[in-house]
Motif scaffolding. Sequence first.
Motif, PDB file in Angstrom:
ATOM      1  N   ASP A  32       0.851  -1.196   0.000  1.00 23.09           N
ATOM      2  CA  ASP A  32       0.000   0.000   0.000  1.00 23.09           C
ATOM      3  C   ASP A  32       0.886   1.245   0.000  1.00 23.09           C
ATOM      4  O   ASP A  32       1.363   1.677   1.058  1.00 23.09           O
ATOM      5  N   PRO A  33       1.148   1.835  -1.174  1.00 18.96           N
ATOM      6  CA  PRO A  33       1.990   3.031  -1.232  1.00 18.96           C
ATOM      7  C   PRO A  33       1.464   4.178  -0.383  1.00 18.96           C
ATOM      8  O   PRO A  33       2.238   4.936   0.191  1.00 18.96           O
ATOM      9  N   ALA A  34       0.126   4.292  -0.297  1.00 23.51           N
ATOM     10  CA  ALA A  34      -0.452   5.371   0.507  1.00 23.51           C
ATOM     11  C   ALA A  34      -0.097   5.191   1.982  1.00 23.51           C
ATOM     12  O   ALA A  34       0.252   6.158   2.671  1.00 23.51           O
ATOM     13  N   ALA A  35      -0.168   3.947   2.485  1.00 23.15           N
ATOM     14  CA  ALA A  35       0.175   3.693   3.880  1.00 23.15           C
ATOM     15  C   ALA A  35       1.655   3.952   4.144  1.00 23.15           C
ATOM     16  O   ALA A  35       2.034   4.491   5.198  1.00 23.15           O
ATOM     17  N   ILE A  36       2.514   3.589   3.175  1.00 23.37           N
ATOM     18  CA  ILE A  36       3.956   3.854   3.320  1.00 23.37           C
ATOM     19  C   ILE A  36       4.219   5.342   3.382  1.00 23.37           C
ATOM     20  O   ILE A  36       4.978   5.829   4.221  1.00 23.37           O
ATOM     21  N   MET A  37       3.560   6.099   2.490  1.00 21.59           N
ATOM     22  CA  MET A  37       3.738   7.548   2.477  1.00 21.59           C
ATOM     23  C   MET A  37       3.244   8.183   3.769  1.00 21.59           C
ATOM     24  O   MET A  37       3.901   9.063   4.337  1.00 21.59           O
ATOM     25  N   LEU A  38       2.097   7.749   4.255  1.00 19.14           N
ATOM     26  CA  LEU A  38       1.552   8.315   5.487  1.00 19.14           C
ATOM     27  C   LEU A  38       2.466   8.022   6.672  1.00 19.14           C
ATOM     28  O   LEU A  38       2.641   8.869   7.554  1.00 19.14           O
ATOM     29  N   GLY A  39       3.061   6.820   6.689  1.00 17.82           N
ATOM     30  CA  GLY A  39       4.003   6.502   7.759  1.00 17.82           C
ATOM     31  C   GLY A  39       5.234   7.400   7.712  1.00 17.82           C
ATOM     32  O   GLY A  39       5.709   7.869   8.757  1.00 17.82           O
ATOM     33  N   LYS A  40       5.745   7.651   6.526  1.00 15.88           N
ATOM     34  CA  LYS A  40       6.900   8.547   6.399  1.00 15.88           C
ATOM     35  C   LYS A  40       6.545   9.970   6.805  1.00 15.88           C
ATOM     36  O   LYS A  40       7.344  10.672   7.445  1.00 15.88           O
ATOM     37  N   LEU A  41       5.352  10.402   6.435  1.00 15.07           N
ATOM     38  CA  LEU A  41       4.933  11.760   6.795  1.00 15.07           C
ATOM     39  C   LEU A  41       4.781  11.904   8.308  1.00 15.07           C
ATOM     40  O   LEU A  41       5.126  12.947   8.873  1.00 15.07           O
ATOM     41  N   ARG A  42       4.276  10.874   8.968  1.00 13.68           N
ATOM     42  CA  ARG A  42       4.140  10.935  10.429  1.00 13.68           C
ATOM     43  C   ARG A  42       5.514  11.012  11.102  1.00 13.68           C
ATOM     44  O   ARG A  42       5.712  11.757  12.067  1.00 13.68           O
ATOM     45  N   ARG A  43       6.485  10.248  10.572  1.00 19.00           N
ATOM     46  CA  ARG A  43       7.837  10.315  11.127  1.00 19.00           C
ATOM     47  C   ARG A  43       8.458  11.678  10.863  1.00 19.00           C
ATOM     48  O   ARG A  43       9.140  12.240  11.729  1.00 19.00           O
ATOM     49  N   ALA A  44       8.244  12.202   9.642  1.00 21.08           N
ATOM     50  CA  ALA A  44       8.777  13.526   9.323  1.00 21.08           C
ATOM     51  C   ALA A  44       8.117  14.618  10.151  1.00 21.08           C
ATOM     52  O   ALA A  44       8.723  15.668  10.402  1.00 21.08           O
ATOM     53  N   ASN A  45       6.891  14.349  10.608  1.00 22.16           N
ATOM     54  CA  ASN A  45       6.156  15.326  11.416  1.00 22.16           C
ATOM     55  C   ASN A  45       6.392  15.130  12.908  1.00 22.16           C
ATOM     56  O   ASN A  45       5.674  15.696  13.740  1.00 22.16           O
ATOM     57  N   GLY A  46       7.394  14.322  13.239  1.00 25.22           N
ATOM     58  CA  GLY A  46       7.725  14.108  14.649  1.00 25.22           C
ATOM     59  C   GLY A  46       6.751  13.226  15.385  1.00 25.22           C
ATOM     60  O   GLY A  46       6.636  13.311  16.617  1.00 25.22           O
ATOM     61  N   GLY A  47       6.028  12.372  14.663  1.00 24.44           N
ATOM     62  CA  GLY A  47       5.072  11.483  15.305  1.00 24.44           C
ATOM     63  C   GLY A  47       3.727  12.116  15.586  1.00 24.44           C
ATOM     64  O   GLY A  47       2.814  11.442  16.086  1.00 24.44           O
ATOM     65  N   ARG A  48       3.588  13.389  15.294  1.00 25.53           N
ATOM     66  CA  ARG A  48       2.305  14.061  15.526  1.00 25.53           C
ATOM     67  C   ARG A  48       1.301  13.634  14.476  1.00 25.53           C
ATOM     68  O   ARG A  48       1.676  13.340  13.337  1.00 25.53           O
ATOM     69  N   SER A  89       5.196  15.954  -0.448  1.00 24.51           N
ATOM     70  CA  SER A  89       6.422  15.160  -0.494  1.00 24.51           C
ATOM     71  C   SER A  89       6.748  14.610   0.891  1.00 24.51           C
ATOM     72  O   SER A  89       6.690  15.342   1.892  1.00 24.51           O
ATOM     73  N   SER A  90       7.084  13.324   0.950  1.00 27.51           N
ATOM     74  CA  SER A  90       7.449  12.721   2.243  1.00 27.51           C
ATOM     75  C   SER A  90       8.903  13.002   2.592  1.00 27.51           C
ATOM     76  O   SER A  90       9.259  13.091   3.764  1.00 27.51           O
ATOM     77  N   THR A  91       9.765  13.148   1.584  1.00 24.24           N
ATOM     78  CA  THR A  91      11.178  13.405   1.862  1.00 24.24           C
ATOM     79  C   THR A  91      11.435  14.861   2.219  1.00 24.24           C
ATOM     80  O   THR A  91      12.442  15.173   2.847  1.00 24.24           O
ATOM     81  N   ARG A  92      10.531  15.761   1.837  1.00 24.73           N
ATOM     82  CA  ARG A  92      10.692  17.184   2.154  1.00 24.73           C
ATOM     83  C   ARG A  92       9.418  17.742   2.773  1.00 24.73           C
ATOM     84  O   ARG A  92       8.976  18.838   2.466  1.00 24.73           O
ATOM     85  N   LEU A 296      11.891   6.753  -1.955  1.00 18.73           N
ATOM     86  CA  LEU A 296      10.573   6.139  -2.137  1.00 18.73           C
ATOM     87  C   LEU A 296       9.456   7.157  -1.886  1.00 18.73           C
ATOM     88  O   LEU A 296       8.453   6.875  -1.220  1.00 18.73           O
ATOM     89  N   ASP A 297       9.658   8.341  -2.420  1.00 21.74           N
ATOM     90  CA  ASP A 297       8.669   9.410  -2.299  1.00 21.74           C
ATOM     91  C   ASP A 297       7.691   9.268  -3.463  1.00 21.74           C
ATOM     92  O   ASP A 297       7.870   9.843  -4.531  1.00 21.74           O
ATOM     93  N   TYR A 298       6.626   8.497  -3.249  1.00 27.74           N
ATOM     94  CA  TYR A 298       5.715   8.147  -4.336  1.00 27.74           C
ATOM     95  C   TYR A 298       5.013   9.374  -4.923  1.00 27.74           C
ATOM     96  O   TYR A 298       4.844   9.472  -6.142  1.00 27.74           O
ATOM     97  N   SER A 299       4.595  10.290  -4.079  1.00 27.93           N
ATOM     98  CA  SER A 299       3.906  11.481  -4.588  1.00 27.93           C
ATOM     99  C   SER A 299       4.822  12.311  -5.478  1.00 27.93           C
ATOM    100  O   SER A 299       4.406  12.799  -6.533  1.00 27.93           O
TER     101      SER A 299
END
Length: 334
Positions: A32-48, A89-92, A296-299
């Motif tokens: 699930d690319p969407a779930a992978i992206m959301l997980g990366k975004l949560r980590r990039a957002n400090g877990g918030r 973007s999940s990487t930025r 692996l920044d799908y967006s």
Amino acid sequence: MVFYVRRILFYVITLWAAVSLNFLLPRLLPGDPAAIMLGKLRRANGGRPLSEETIRGITSMLGAEKGMSFWDQYIAYWGRILQGDLGISSTRYPAPVIELIGAALPWTVILVGVATVLSFVLGIVAGAWVGWKRGTWVDHLVPATTFLQSIPYFWLALVLVAVLSVQLGVLPIIGGYDVFDFPGGPEWSWAFFGSTVVHAILPAITIVISSVGGWLLGMRNMMVQTMSEDYVVTAEAKGLTPSRIRTRYAARNAVIPSLAGFGIALGFVVAGSIVTEQVFSYPGIGKLMIQSVQGLDYSLMQGVFLVITLAVLAANFLMEMIYGFIDPRVRHRG
């Protein structure tokens, strides 16, 4: 008129197919690319926790939204595309993809665009001259430029860096501008413009050297073929000057097939010269694409591929319209 209508319909259908494929590919990937992206975004957002709008945007671009049919997802995806929303973007994070592409696009268009035009002009002019002087010493330009074209981009770039940057120290090695002179980032001033020009010389030379041979060889062969046409022989029999025959009769008709290739090359300008941009760490679309794949920044990958596809289609469409205008035979065949 029939020719233009058919070409317009063809490119409209091709555009629809390209965007639809961009919609389908993430949904066909394993996992699930969407779930992978959301997980990366949560980590990039400090877990918030992420906002509902961000979650909805990611799932709309990359995966299935709960409670929505496949058709509704497809319509929502088109709606976001038409609004210029290519996701986050999940990487930025939290930078929108459209802003990252917008920041990188001018660098690539200016560098690769200018280098492509220069290589085309140099190749066409030199190819016309070599074809006109066929059988003489100038024919040695063909194997020389073909050899340069066969050299891998990265190897040629590294050789130029070693000679012009490391040994001679006349040109900078990496970057699009001097970060020490402009620590705050890009700014519009003459000093910044001069810095970008100096930093673009080395990657531009790499692109020109690697691509001019193809234009030269193609133009040379077409020039030789055109010189045997009846209208050229007639012009010679009339006693016209060699320069007029070369430019007004031979070269003018020999260059027409190269225009189609030039249109395709212009379309791929937006894709950038990936290897060259990576070697010189140039802040263009090519480098952005590599970073998106590595992270692996799908967006971001999806947005870059979509922009490249649109640019190639637009360039091909424009050149077909121009080609049909200057060559009536194309309209009759179309």
